[in-house]
Design a protein around this motif. Structure first.
Motif, PDB file in Angstrom:
ATOM      1  N   ARG A 199      19.921  40.705 -40.858  1.00  0.00           N
ATOM      2  CA  ARG A 199      19.335  41.652 -41.813  1.00  0.00           C
ATOM      3  C   ARG A 199      19.205  40.995 -43.184  1.00  0.00           C
ATOM      4  NH1 ARG A 199      16.627  45.112 -39.366  1.00  0.00           N
ATOM      5  NH2 ARG A 199      16.010  45.588 -41.496  1.00  0.00           N
ATOM      6  N   GLU A 200      20.178  40.182 -43.501  1.00  0.00           N
ATOM      7  CA  GLU A 200      20.185  39.536 -44.806  1.00  0.00           C
ATOM      8  C   GLU A 200      18.957  38.622 -44.983  1.00  0.00           C
ATOM      9  OE1 GLU A 200      23.359  36.607 -46.728  1.00  0.00           O
ATOM     10  OE2 GLU A 200      24.208  38.150 -45.414  1.00  0.00           O
ATOM     11  N   ALA A 244      15.836  40.665 -45.399  1.00  0.00           N
ATOM     12  CA  ALA A 244      15.732  41.203 -46.761  1.00  0.00           C
ATOM     13  C   ALA A 244      15.265  40.127 -47.735  1.00  0.00           C
ATOM     14  CB  ALA A 244      17.079  41.776 -47.197  1.00  0.00           C
ATOM     15  N   ARG A 288      11.576  39.462 -47.214  1.00  0.00           N
ATOM     16  CA  ARG A 288      10.758  40.541 -47.776  1.00  0.00           C
ATOM     17  C   ARG A 288      10.475  40.268 -49.259  1.00  0.00           C
ATOM     18  NH1 ARG A 288      13.766  44.774 -45.674  1.00  0.00           N
ATOM     19  NH2 ARG A 288      14.877  44.846 -47.637  1.00  0.00           N
TER      20      ARG A 288
END
Ligand code: NAD
Length: 515
Positions: free
Chosen positions: A453-454, A457, A460
């Motif tokens: 997830r890191e 992120a 993004r």
């Protein structure tokens, strides 16, 4: 009028015998009409010139798909004059009438869906699914822009000033030049054209000389749908007539999708004010890409292999969104290269009319360009798949080709090849991968395969592209869901199929009345 909510056109399932047979039948019908002549349309009148040219089937270049007439400066001027004349009345038509025309055209295209697919297969070498996606996207653009035009028409000022009645209206620009590429010759051609006309502009459309038949058949359909004379004027030909249209004092805007080189030339020329020109010409430019997929060690490797293979080689990499660089983390680099090479060598190459996954590239020039880059690749890295032309009925066939161990600054990692050629680059970790991905003059699409997830992120925020995808391929943008357009020299980030697109074809007029 009440419109149903927008929904993307469903894909056709060609694994069913029924759909496959229907497509083969449509190909038969199209084949029986090969070589036919198509007129130019100027002010609603069919026109011909003395200079004929042909589009050919890239799978069998001896086969003429359509015979067309090359427009010169005279036809370009006549088309612009006709568009100007039509603008005087078209700009006063209601948005709901204009939107209604798009919806009618969309439903007619839906009825002839496989016929258009067949022409795409024969004229530009798309397999059934690729042709289907092009037609589906075309329908989506028409349906979407019809609804967006109504939304824009209902716009209001954010604030009413006390003691006044305040209006904000989006009015058309005037006469536009629409210049599409050959690779999505239906969706992009019709999408740019319809965005322009639904907002009240009139256009001169000059399709790619590699895909003139699709465009001519579209214009004929629009006329059948009730398009008034002069709203879309069709001229055919190459760069010369392209220049004659774009470099004219009456052209208010240019909607162009194509290569960086031509786009930047159009941009530079549009900045010059011609004698008699009374506005600042606007350009809407969607250009090339050098799109990267980052593959991290913590991802599902098989999913990444599949996503990279289809992003890089679907329609032979002849998509601005195609993956042409894959950046792979050191610890899985060798395994990834092996599996990718094995996967790609399973792709079949052959006649798209038989629904073979990989067809020919568009023409002799494209084939030579890719072969030249293959020679460059041999000096820059290690060939792990493909590398050769394939001789089949004179078609422009190439093996899907992969070079590993490519330095991020090498030519095949920096220049758009626009063909079935992929560069594999090794990364030392995620920071390095992001730096490599962003080290390009382009910025169209990108993807990241990871379970972190890191990292998602961070990507993004830091992966500098107009269309970013996570744990999926970087091609296949859907109208509405993935507004499409790139950063840097990939274009003006116009976001076709998005909520801001129509604004580019309008100017806002504020009206204040004292009450
Ligand atoms: P191209 O630039 O060669 O041609 C595009 C169009 O411009 C054609 O109609 C061509 O006849 C016309 N043209 C050529 N020279 C001209 C000139 N001097 N003045 C006016 N018009 C001129 O591109 P192509 O080979 O048709 O398409 C492939 C390119 O398009 C690739 O670079 C691809 O990445 C890009 N592309 C971008 C997008 C996007 O949305 N960003 C979508 C599809 C394709």
């Amino acid at each position: 009028e009440d419109f149903t909510p927008f929904r993307n056109e469903p894909f056709t399932d060609f694994t069913t015998a029924e759909n496959k047979n229907a497509m083969q039948e449509a190909l038969g019908v199209a084949r029986s009409a090969l070589g036919q002549s198509y007129d130019l349309y100027i002010g609603g009148r069919p026109e011909r010139t003395a200079k004929k040219f042909h589009s050919v089937n890239p799978a069998r270049p001896a086969e003429i798909v359509g015979t067309h007439f090359e427009a010169g400066p005279e036809e370009a001027q006549a088309a612009i004059d006709a568009a100007q004349l039509a603008f005087a009345t078209w700009k006063h038509t209601t948005v709901s009438d204009r939107a209604g025309l798009l919806l009618k055209a969309a439903s007619m295209i839906r009825e002839r869906h496989l016929d258009f697919c067949a022409w795409l297969t024969l004229e530009v070498g798309k397999n059934f699914a690729e042709a289907d996606a092009d037609v589906g996207e075309c329908i989506d653009f028409l349906e979407f822009y019809a609804r967006e035009a109504l939304k824009l028409d209902a716009a209001t000022t954010p604030i009413q000033f006390p003691g006044e009645r305040n209006l904000l209206r989006y009015v058309p620009l005037g006469v536009g030049a629409v210049i599409p590429p050959w690779n999505f010759p239906f969706a992009i051609m019709a999408g740019m054209t319809c965005a322009a006309i639904v907002t009240g502009n009139t256009v001169v459309l000059k399709p790619s000389p590699d895909a003139p038949t699709i465009a001519a058949r579209f214009v004929e359909l629009m006329i059948e749908a009730g398009l008034p004379d002069g709203v879309i004027n069709l001229v055919q030909g190459g760069p010369d007539v392209g220049r004659a249209i774009t470099e004219n004092a009456a052209i208010r805007f240019i909607a162009f999708t194509g290569s960086k080189k031509v786009g930047l030339e159009i941009h530079a020329n549009a900045a010059k004010t011609l004698p008699g020109q009374r506005f600042i010409r606007r350009t809407i430019l969607e250009l090339g890409g050098k799109d990267a997929i980052i593959v991290e060690a913590d991802c599902d490797i098989d999913a990444a292999v599949e996503g990279v293979a289809t992003s890089a080689f679907g329609f032979n990499g002849q998509k601005c969104s195609a993956c042409s660089r894959v950046i792979v983390e050191d610890s899985i680099y060798d395994v990834f290269c092996d599996r990718l090479a094995a996967r790609v060598s399973k792709f079949e190459v052959g006649d798209p009319a038989e629904n073979v996954y990989l067809g020919p590239v568009i023409n002799e020039v494209a084939k030579k360009r890719v072969l030249d880059y293959i020679e460059i690749g041999k000096t820059e890295g290690r060939l792990i798949a493909g590398g050769n032309a394939i001789d089949k009925e004179g078609g422009y066939y190439l093996e899907p080709t992969i070079f590993a161990d490519i330095a991020p600054t090498s030519r095949i990692a920096q220049e758009e090849v626009f063909g079935p050629l992929l560069a594999v680059i090794r990364s030392k970790g995620f920071d390095d991968a992001l730096a490599i991905a962003n080290d390009t003059e382009y910025g169209l699409t990108g993807a990241l395969y990871t379970n972190s997830r890191e990292k998602l992120a961070r990507a993004r925020d830091e992966f500098h592209v107009g269309n970013l995808y996570f744990n999926r391929k970087c091609t296949g943008a859907m109208v509405g869901a993935h507004p499409f357009g790139g950063f840097n020299l990939s274009g003006t980030d116009s976001k076709a199929g998005g909520p801001d697109y129509l604004l580019l074809f309008t100017q806002a007029k504020s009206v204040a009345e004292k009450i």
